[in-house]
Design an enzyme around this catalytic site. Structure first.
Site, mmCIF file in Angstrom:
data_model
loop_
_atom_site.group_PDB
_atom_site.id
_atom_site.type_symbol
_atom_site.label_atom_id
_atom_site.label_comp_id
_atom_site.label_asym_id
_atom_site.label_seq_id
_atom_site.Cartn_x
_atom_site.Cartn_y
_atom_site.Cartn_z
ATOM 1 C CG LEU A 274 1.663 23.881 10.156
ATOM 2 C CD1 LEU A 274 0.409 24.338 10.890
ATOM 3 C CD2 LEU A 274 1.299 23.386 8.749
ATOM 4 C CG ASP B 91 -10.993 7.707 3.292
ATOM 5 O OD1 ASP B 91 -10.384 7.021 2.444
ATOM 6 O OD2 ASP B 91 -11.894 7.242 4.012
ATOM 7 C CG HIS C 19 -2.225 7.015 -3.346
ATOM 8 N ND1 HIS C 19 -3.119 7.143 -2.294
ATOM 9 C CD2 HIS C 19 -2.321 5.712 -3.745
ATOM 10 C CE1 HIS C 19 -3.725 5.988 -2.082
ATOM 11 N NE2 HIS C 19 -3.256 5.105 -2.950
#
Length: 233
Positions: free
Chosen positions: A121, A10, A27
């Site tokens: 990962l 956010d 972004h």
């Protein structure tokens, strides 16, 4: 160390606005932060990382911003493939993909197929994802199985239902981080966060660093996972 960390990314737009830049700039910088945190999380010993990139509600944003996000997503799919090859990262996309353009769906399929056997990962990206939508889709899958005779209604339990969700085979998050001081779940992993610890930080996502991740993990380690609340000294 939490095994699975989920993050609601956010503050990209507000971060950019504070710098006098367009929201799309935020972004782009936020996407770079994702790359950094993926690498740092794995080095720390986190095995699963899930990020909320684009929600089902994000389609309601201005058209030019949605278009820019889709353009960024296309670019990120290429970058993510290179990163996954370098770091042996296993990538999976959560969410309802049919609304996405065909070329994006194709890139997602390519990315998932190319990385499915990687042992680094486990990185999940939630795109056109909503927790309620995921649950409804899982219910429909269960109904179809019952109608087909593959499942008796009385056999449906939490384990079977969990395996019908987008996150099938992925452990529930131990820790959920939300940046930019917002303190709500926003329709993210509603089923999966039933026993997850929450951590909220005022830091906007583009400014989120390894040090901020360490702070979140330290806060997590002060929680008592058996009974809830803060551990006694």
């Amino acid at each position: 160390m939490p095994r699975h960390v989920a993050i609601i990314l956010d503050g990209n737009g507000r971060w950019a606005k504070a710098k006098g830049m367009p929201r799309n700039y935020g972004h782009v910088q936020g996407a770079k932060t994702v790359e950094t945190i993926c690498e740092e999380a794995y080095k720390m010993g986190i095995r699963y990382l899930t990020v909320y990139a684009f929600s089902t509600e994000n389609w309601n944003r201005p058209g030019d911003e949605v278009d820019a996000l889709m353009k960024l997503l296309r670019s990120y799919m290429k970058t993510c493939l290179k990163t996954a090859e370098k770091n042996r990262m296993c990538v999976r996309v959560l969410g309802e993909k049919n609304r996405l353009d065909e070329d994006i769906r194709s890139r997602i399929q390519q990315l998932e197929e190319a990385t499915k056997n990687n042992d680094g990962l486990h990185f999940q990206i939630a795109i056109n994802y909503g927790g309620r939508d995921e649950i409804v889709r899982a219910v429909k899958k269960a109904m179809h199985r019952v109608q087909a005779g593959d499942l008796a209604a009385e056999e449906l339990d939490e384990n079977i239902f969990s395996n019908l969700l987008d996150t099938s085979g992925i452990p529930d998050p131990d820790l959920l981080i939300r940046t930019c001081n917002e303190q709500r779940i926003s329709n993210f992993l509603l089923w999966q966060v039933a026993y997850t610890e929450f951590y909220f930080t005022p830091v906007a996502w583009p400014d989120f660093t390894k040090e901020e991740l360490i702070k979140a993990v330290e806060a997590y380690n002060h929680r008592d996972r058996r009974y809830g609340g803060i551990k006694e000294e």
